[in-house]
Design an enzyme around this catalytic site. Structure first.
Site, PDB file in Angstrom:
ATOM      1  N   ASP A 483       0.814  -1.223   0.000  1.00 12.40           N
ATOM      2  CA  ASP A 483       0.000   0.000   0.000  1.00 12.40           C
ATOM      3  C   ASP A 483       0.839   1.261   0.000  1.00 12.40           C
ATOM      4  O   ASP A 483       0.348   2.341  -0.308  1.00 12.40           O
ATOM      5  CB  ASP A 483      -0.864   0.047   1.266  1.00 12.40           C
ATOM      6  CG  ASP A 483      -1.993  -0.948   1.220  1.00 12.40           C
ATOM      7  OD1 ASP A 483      -2.693  -0.981   0.210  1.00 12.40           O
ATOM      8  OD2 ASP A 483      -2.161  -1.685   2.212  1.00 12.40           O
TER       9      ASP A 483
HETATM   10  C1  BGC Z   1       0.099   1.391   6.412  1.00 10.67           C
HETATM   11  C2  BGC Z   1       0.040   0.168   5.602  1.00 10.67           C
HETATM   12  C3  BGC Z   1      -1.381  -0.173   5.380  1.00 10.67           C
HETATM   13  C4  BGC Z   1      -2.136   1.013   4.835  1.00 10.67           C
HETATM   14  C5  BGC Z   1      -3.587   0.660   4.769  1.00 10.67           C
HETATM   15  C6  BGC Z   1      -0.634   2.479   5.742  1.00 10.67           C
HETATM   16  O1  BGC Z   1      -0.537   3.633   6.480  1.00 10.67           O
HETATM   17  O2  BGC Z   1       1.425   1.704   6.584  1.00 10.67           O
HETATM   18  O3  BGC Z   1       0.681  -0.892   6.219  1.00 10.67           O
HETATM   19  O4  BGC Z   1      -1.452  -1.191   4.458  1.00 10.67           O
HETATM   20  O5  BGC Z   1      -1.964   2.136   5.611  1.00 10.67           O
HETATM   21  O6  BGC Z   1      -4.394   1.695   4.289  1.00 10.67           O
HETATM   22  C1  NOJ Z   2      -1.684  -3.913   5.261  1.00 12.16           C
HETATM   23  C2  NOJ Z   2      -2.837  -4.165   4.361  1.00 12.16           C
HETATM   24  O1  NOJ Z   2      -3.924  -4.636   5.114  1.00 12.16           O
HETATM   25  C3  NOJ Z   2      -2.481  -5.146   3.303  1.00 12.16           C
HETATM   26  O2  NOJ Z   2      -3.547  -5.279   2.416  1.00 12.16           O
HETATM   27  C4  NOJ Z   2      -1.246  -4.706   2.592  1.00 12.16           C
HETATM   28  O3  NOJ Z   2      -0.967  -5.612   1.600  1.00 12.16           O
HETATM   29  C5  NOJ Z   2      -0.104  -4.514   3.547  1.00 12.16           C
HETATM   30  N1  NOJ Z   2      -0.497  -3.579   4.521  1.00 12.16           N
HETATM   31  C6  NOJ Z   2       1.185  -4.069   2.881  1.00 12.16           C
HETATM   32  O4  NOJ Z   2       1.179  -2.734   2.581  1.00 12.16           O
END
Ligand code: BGC
Ligand code: NOJ
Length: 810
Positions: A483
């Protein structure tokens, strides 16, 4: 250092000190009503949706840690204590918290009074039951005052925490005997209310929080409790609590139990509102009648235990390694159920107010859960697919209560569509139920746009085909699995924060990770088409997959490992040419598990690079070298300090991809080593470093660049649960559900000589014994099914057979 121990017979983790490094929690509930409960009785309850129908209030990120829960105060002379230690923190003479499957039990004592508090959500009702048993272990009679406590939330948890100008004027309650009704919002015809009751007459009650606590006091020393008499307060407007006061006299040796129930109730749509705010208490009374006696509670607990026994029996391992056994048989599967229920919504790290169910997350959770309750997996797939758009893209999240896509977050994560194929393929392989593909499913929750699920899969597949970039690799959109890799969001000016909601797609930034997904799940799509008799589509799909495979070889290989991406300027990400972030974990794991580069000899090279550059004693970090400054062209990934989260943290979710990749190239010893590194049961003895619960996976462990290397965060709700279960059950222990039956393909440490698995599959039980007399790492050389030798490694399905005895020799 440990703060407890596993009890494998009872399937519990027994915490022996209330002062764990962080609250160590458990989940109660299996379908509609859920509670989070910590080892000090903290936590909260909700009905279906942690944001929209929250029953009790929780204070996040508070001091002391973990404020608010279901609390029982026991006043014994001048001493006031709680069975779970908080909130008074009165030192206990003994304390244990047993977190079990769907229940938590607190066993503690103070001054010769023993308390046993069992908390659970019964299968049959939408409520949390708390049975408190008090015993006088002394030789003198004891006169105690027992006070219960919950603080009600005004249903919408975000509004509850923010809209005080309104909320301080809307609280309403009603008390009838031992039943306290929380009916805020009922006046506006919202139908829902809560009840908090106890199964005996009471000597008083309180519902007005501020009067109960006294001015400027916290839950640790409520004036009412210290005084020893209830205030009989009726809340109006302000903070609403539920509290019963019971005077208890116990003779030496005497025990008495109290059954408290916190329930969610709803009046039927055709119920008449007799007058504003007059609730129909019938549903509440009906529910309470089920929990009036110890026998009823015992029966509900027994029902819960057999529910879990039934579920976990579906994949049961017998082996010499007790840690492996307890993870596979109990905790990993348990966590898979919890992630299935919660997605990423409610934990001690997710507030339950922000994120609903993730499209990508829920599809992946299903991979670890589908063998447990396939029917619910089916329903979930149809719900998820209904949030897809007609062009194949999808809402990234949806609210569980409404099942509608979340507009605030929107779409644009270009990996999302492919996860739907992954989830559906897993479901069909488990169940053989191709009929799911004929179900009519909305696009964008609009029933006028409904199409068969099969058409949704085609749109998923074609989304990638129609969104390729300059190197014929898939465009990344807002981000892919990672993400935080926001390659199209660099429009922010220096000094401005990154914008993850920037342009959802640029025409240049490409993802090698999505390419690997496309190869893996595109092949599944082709296989499904072929089995449905659509050979033409299968051939088309295979051709498209082949092109992307070739594109990865042509433009996705960096010499010693797979590249991660191309940014919006067409520059490489995750390359030896980069100053930082030269190598990423995701493409190494996913390309190899998609079998890209195996025959070309690239897979082994990529895995060697992972071992040499990314592996640490606590797991494999996401990238190296960590980004030390913020890069506008990369986005959030570089916003984290080095070693945390996606910036070179040990992001546990993708560690199993590397372990799986090692099995693909036949390295059983390596695969198991990697499995063990992040596996909770194997690192229980470093709990003071790891800090989160030693019975479940956490999303992240701080990497070697971080100040607190080895410290985990974000426990419970992580795709790590599903992927490690897929890894250990299918790739290491090697039982793979396939379209035509179970395939056996173990890849284990060479010193593992024998193990047995009893697995339920499509209406039959399989008792499989694996023998490894020659200490091999991979494969099956001979297979016997019900006494008959079978060629290959697929167990053929015999009509009518419900018990298969299988011996597989490696
Ligand atoms: C986090 C990620 C997460 C994402 C979800 C980010 O701020 O660092 O790990 O997947 O938010 O929206
Ligand atoms: C948390 C999210 O829930 C997941 O969908 C994603 O793949 C990971 N973060 C990595 O960014």
């Amino acid at each position: 250092m440990q703060f407890g121990h596993f009890d494998d017979v009872k399937k519990e983790y027994v915490i022996t000190s209330p002062k764990t490094p962080l609250p160590w929690i458990n989940y109660l509930g299996s379908e509609n009503f859920f509670s989070l409960i910590s080892n000090t009785c903290g936590g909260y309850s909700f009905y279906k949706d942690a944001k929209l129908l929250r029953l009790t209030r929780y204070r996040y990120n508070d001091t002391p840690l973990d404020q608010n829960g279901r609390y029982y105060y026991i006043k014994d002379g001048d001493t006031v204590w709680n069975p779970g230690w908080q909130p008074t923190q009165t030192p206990l003479d003994s304390y244990e918290c047993h977190h079990g499957l769907g229940y938590s039990r607190f066993v503690s004592s103070k001054n010769l009074v023993a308390a046993e508090l069992t908390a659970f959500v019964p299968l049959a009702d939408s409520c949390e039951v708390n049975r408190l048993m008090l015993t006088n272990n002394g030789t003198e009679e004891k006169t105690l005052a027992l006070t219960s406590f919950v603080e009600f939330c005004f249903w919408n948890a975000v509004d509850d925490m923010t809209n005080f100008q309104r909320n301080f004027s809307i609280g309403e309650v009603e008390i009838q005997g031992s039943e306290i009704y929380h009916k805020t919002e009922y006046r506006e015809r919202r139908r829902h209310y809560a009840v908090y009751a106890v199964n005996c007459p009471i000597d008083g009650y309180d519902t007005d929080r501020d009067a109960f606590l006294g001015a400027y006091r916290g839950n640790d020393r409520p004036e009412t409790v210290l005084r020893g008499t209830a205030g009989n307060t009726v809340a109006s407007g302000w903070g609403v609590i539920g509290s019963h006061h019971i005077d208890v006299t116990l003779k030496p040796g005497e025990s008495r139990s109290f059954i408290f129930v916190l329930g969610y109730c709803e009046n039927a749509a055709d119920d008449k509102w007799e007058a504003p705010g007059v609730i129909n208490k019938k549903p509440a009374k009906e529910m309470l009648s089920h929990y009036q006696t110890d026998e009823q509670v015992d029966a509900a607990l027994a029902e819960l235990a057999s529910y879990w026994d039934g579920l976990l029996a579906k994949y049961a391992l017998t082996c010499a390694d007790e840690k492996l056994g307890r993870m596979v048989n109990i905790w990993n599967q348990y966590q898979c159920m919890v992630t299935f229920n919660m997605s990423r919504s409610a934990s001690y790290f997710e507030s339950g107010t922000g994120r609903g169910m993730g499209f990508r997350d829920s599809c992946q959770d299903l991979l670890g859960f589908v063998h447990l309750i396939p029917d619910r997996a089916r329903e979930r797939l149809l719900d998820i697919a209904a949030t897809q758009f007609e062009d194949g893209s999808a809402y990234h999240q949806y609210q569980p209560l409404t099942k509608k896509g979340n507009m605030d977050i929107g779409s644009g994560f270009n990996d999302d569509p492919l996860w739907l194929i992954a989830g559906c393929a897993a479901y069909i392989k488990e169940t053989g139920d191709f009929s799911i593909l004929d179900e009519q499913v909305d696009f964008d929750n609009d029933s006028t746009k409904a199409q068969p699920l099969m058409e949704h899969l085609k749109r998923s597949f074609d989304f990638t085909v129609t969104h390729l970039g300059p190197h014929k690799l898939p465009l990344i959109g807002r981000a892919d699995w990672n993400d935080c890799l926001n390659l199209n969001c660099f429009s922010a000016e220096p000094g401005e924060p990154f914008q993850t909601t920037g342009p959802s797609e640029g025409p240049v930034a490409e993802s090698i990770f999505i390419a690997a997904m496309f190869v893996k799940y595109g092949k599944e799509y082709a296989a499904i088409c072929r089995r449905r008799g659509n050979e033409e589509e299968a051939v088309y799909a295979e051709k498209e997959v082949e092109k992307v495979y070739q594109a990865v070889l042509d433009a996705g290989w960096d010499g010693e490992w797979f590249l991660r991406a191309y940014d919006a300027a067409g520059e490489k990400v995750g390359s030896k040419e980069c100053e930082e972030g030269k190598i990423f974990i995701e493409p190494q794991g996913f390309c190899v598990l998609a079998e890209i580069g195996v025959k070309e000899g690239l897979a082994e090279k990529a895995l060697t690079s992972v071992k040499n550059i990314l592996e640490t004693k606590y797991g494999v970090v996401l990238l190296q070298p960590a980004y030390t400054k913020y890069y506008l062209n990369l986005g959030e990934v570089s916003s984290y300090p080095p070693g945390y989260k996606e910036n070179a943290g040990i992001f546990c979710h993708n560690n199993p991809w590397i372990s799986i990749a090692e099995t693909v190239v036949g390295h059983g010893n390596r695969a198991f080593d990697l499995y063990r590194k992040i596996c909770p049961a194997y690192i229980e003895d470093i709990s003071e470093i790891h800090r989160t619960e030693p019975y479940v996976y956490s999303q992240m462990i701080a990497g070697k660049d971080a100040a607190h290397f080895g410290e985990a965060k974000n426990s419970w709700l992580t795709g790590t649960a599903a992927w490690t279960f897929v890894n250990v059950s299918q790739y290491i222990l090697g039982i793979q559900p396939d379209y035509d039956g179970l395939t056996l393909n173990p890849c284990i440490p060479s010193d593992m000589e024998e193990f047995k698995i009893r697995r339920y599959f499509r209406g039959a039980w399989y008792n499989i014994t694996f023998k490894n007399p020659e200490h091999k790492e991979k494969g099956v050389s001979s297979l016997t099914v019900n006494g008959t030798a079978v060629e290959g490694n697929l167990i053929p399905i015999t009509e009518g057979c419900t018990e298969y005895d299988v011996v597989a020799v490696m």
